[in-house]
Design an enzyme around this catalytic site. Structure first.
Site, PDB file in Angstrom:
ATOM      1  N   ASP A 277      21.076 -23.767  42.053  1.00  0.00           N
ATOM      2  CA  ASP A 277      20.946 -22.694  43.054  1.00  0.00           C
ATOM      3  C   ASP A 277      20.505 -21.385  42.400  1.00  0.00           C
ATOM      4  OD1 ASP A 277      21.006 -21.642  45.598  1.00  0.00           O
ATOM      5  OD2 ASP A 277      23.136 -21.126  45.518  1.00  0.00           O
TER       6      ASP A 277
ATOM      7  N   HIS B 104      11.224 -21.794  42.678  1.00  0.00           N
ATOM      8  CA  HIS B 104      11.333 -23.267  42.762  1.00  0.00           C
ATOM      9  C   HIS B 104      10.469 -23.917  41.685  1.00  0.00           C
ATOM     10  CE1 HIS B 104      13.601 -22.679  46.307  1.00  0.00           C
ATOM     11  NE2 HIS B 104      12.608 -22.450  47.134  1.00  0.00           N
TER      12      HIS B 104
ATOM     13  N   LEU C  46      19.311 -42.283  30.091  1.00  0.00           N
ATOM     14  CA  LEU C  46      19.915 -41.437  31.133  1.00  0.00           C
ATOM     15  C   LEU C  46      19.510 -41.908  32.540  1.00  0.00           C
ATOM     16  CD1 LEU C  46      21.354 -38.506  31.574  1.00  0.00           C
ATOM     17  CD2 LEU C  46      19.009 -37.728  31.948  1.00  0.00           C
TER      18      LEU C  46
HETATM   19  C1  IPE Z   1      22.515 -25.849  47.972  1.00  0.00           C
HETATM   20  O1  IPE Z   1      21.951 -24.591  47.867  1.00  0.00           O
HETATM   21  C2  IPE Z   1      21.469 -26.903  48.044  1.00  0.00           C
HETATM   22  C3  IPE Z   1      20.574 -27.012  46.900  1.00  0.00           C
HETATM   23  C4  IPE Z   1      20.640 -26.362  45.774  1.00  0.00           C
HETATM   24  C5  IPE Z   1      19.542 -27.990  47.052  1.00  0.00           C
HETATM   25  P1  IPE Z   1      21.787 -23.638  49.134  1.00  0.00           P
HETATM   26  O2  IPE Z   1      21.206 -22.367  48.639  1.00  0.00           O
HETATM   27  O3  IPE Z   1      21.047 -24.333  50.216  1.00  0.00           O
HETATM   28  O4  IPE Z   1      23.308 -23.459  49.595  1.00  0.00           O
HETATM   29  P2  IPE Z   1      23.995 -22.360  50.510  1.00  0.00           P
HETATM   30  O5  IPE Z   1      23.208 -22.285  51.791  1.00  0.00           O
HETATM   31  O6  IPE Z   1      23.939 -21.057  49.782  1.00  0.00           O
HETATM   32  O7  IPE Z   1      25.394 -22.850  50.693  1.00  0.00           O
HETATM   33  C1  IPE Z   2      18.053 -23.495  45.238  1.00  0.00           C
HETATM   34  O1  IPE Z   2      17.656 -22.169  45.188  1.00  0.00           O
HETATM   35  C2  IPE Z   2      16.920 -24.414  45.578  1.00  0.00           C
HETATM   36  C3  IPE Z   2      17.008 -25.045  46.895  1.00  0.00           C
HETATM   37  C4  IPE Z   2      17.971 -24.909  47.760  1.00  0.00           C
HETATM   38  C5  IPE Z   2      15.910 -25.915  47.266  1.00  0.00           C
HETATM   39  P1  IPE Z   2      17.602 -21.277  46.491  1.00  0.00           P
HETATM   40  O2  IPE Z   2      16.269 -21.422  47.134  1.00  0.00           O
HETATM   41  O3  IPE Z   2      18.750 -21.578  47.384  1.00  0.00           O
HETATM   42  O4  IPE Z   2      17.744 -19.818  45.874  1.00  0.00           O
HETATM   43  P2  IPE Z   2      18.632 -18.634  46.427  1.00  0.00           P
HETATM   44  O5  IPE Z   2      20.017 -19.138  46.567  1.00  0.00           O
HETATM   45  O6  IPE Z   2      18.035 -18.225  47.738  1.00  0.00           O
HETATM   46  O7  IPE Z   2      18.493 -17.571  45.383  1.00  0.00           O
HETATM   47 MG    MG Z   3      20.651 -20.868  47.488  1.00  0.00          MG
END
Ligand code: IPE
Ligand code: IPE
Ligand code: MG
Length: 269
Positions: free
Chosen positions: A26, A43, A137
């Site tokens: 995240d 990403h 792995l």
């Molecule tokens: C969780 O991250 C899902 C992934 C990293 C794929 P999110 O950014 O979607 O989670 P929330 O919405 O902050 O809980």
């Molecule tokens: C996690 O990073 C990746 C996915 C959920 C696909 P985010 O896109 O949620 O990044 P933040 O949390 O908005 O910074």
């Molecule tokens: Mg996020």
């Protein structure tokens, strides 16, 4: 028949190096925003971090790495971001699978794949098939995955295959139908990006996993950050419901019951 030790029915082995690491990657969007870049640049950079993490896990002796790439709730994001993530997943499969295979890595994808288009599904199937017999792995990518979906899906699949279980079934009956049936439960869970929640990741499997949260954003997560997480894990006392004193008793010299499975459950030794 359970292949691995269940944390609720046995006292699983608590390995020094986690056998199974599960990561919520995240913070990509925030990483990009801090650099005045579009979210999707985060990403993109995140894929590179994943590559490094896979390498580091292999080198450290981790056997299973499971990463959350797209949750069942991430469809709620703007359409252009969702579509970018799908393209990125496809590109990653096209570009990386041969390399994964060369490195003896077995690739698995878990989640409700019906919502992905035919091309992506074909690449997923090809990648899984190509790497199926690799013995290094096991890298699992959770895509359109939700912990609740997993449990519901497994229950439905179990009852379809074994209707006689309606009304009475056990954890052991259900487990073969859960999407991570081929792996031990995660020893270590890592969430980058500062949030302290599970966000519908592996709800069943995280029952006794050690949780580690770091403010480091996923695109900045490097080998040192992974080692810090493993170090934190190594300082935990994994009691699985027992008292501290019982654990100390377990470690007396000559005590052969230390870290052993109870209840005669079959293990994957
Ligand atoms: C969780 O991250 C899902 C992934 C990293 C794929 P999110 O950014 O979607 O989670 P929330 O919405 O902050 O809980
Ligand atoms: C996690 O990073 C990746 C996915 C959920 C696909 P985010 O896109 O949620 O990044 P933040 O949390 O908005 O910074
Ligand atoms: Mg996020």
């Amino acid at each position: 028949m359970a292949l691995f030790q269940s944390s609720t029915r046995t006292i699983p082995v608590a390995p020094k190096v986690p056998r199974h690491v599960a990561i919520i990657m995240d913070g990509n969007g925030r990483w990009a925003k801090q650099r005045f870049l579009p979210r999707v640049a985060g990403h993109q950079r995140g894929v590179e971090c994943l590559r490094e993490t896979v390498k580091a896990c292999g080198a450290l002796g981790v056997e299973y790495l499971t990463v959350f790439a797209f949750s069942s709730e991430n469809w709620r994001r703007p359409a252009d971001e969702v579509s970018f993530l799908m393209q990125l997943f496809l590109k990653m499969l096209q570009r990386e699978v041969a390399k994964l295979h060369d490195n003896n890595i077995r690739l698995k994808v878990i989640g409700d794949l019906q919502r992905f288009d035919a091309e992506l599904n074909r690449h997923i199937q090809d990648a899984e098939r190509l790497t199926a017999n690799n013995t290094g792995l096991t890298l699992t990518i959770a895509a359109n995955y939700g912990g609740r979906w997993d449990i519901m899906h497994a229950t439905r699949a179990m009852l379809k295959a074994r209707p006689e279980l309606l009304g009475s079934f056990s954890e052991t009956d259900l487990e073969p139908y859960l999407s991570m049936h081929y792996a031990p439960e995660p020893d270590l869970f890592i969430r980058t990006g500062g949030e302290q929640r599970i966000s519908n990741f592996l709800l069943w499997q995280l029952a006794y996993t050690e949780l580690y949260f770091t403010d480091t954003l996923w695109p900045a997560f490097d080998r040192a950050a992974l080692e810090a997480a493993i170090q934190s894990y190594q300082q935990r006392e994994r009691r699985f419901g027992r008292t501290s004193d019982q654990l100390l008793g377990d470690q007396l010299p000559g005590d052969k019951s230390s870290n052993s499975s109870i209840n005669g459950e079959q293990t994957d030794a």
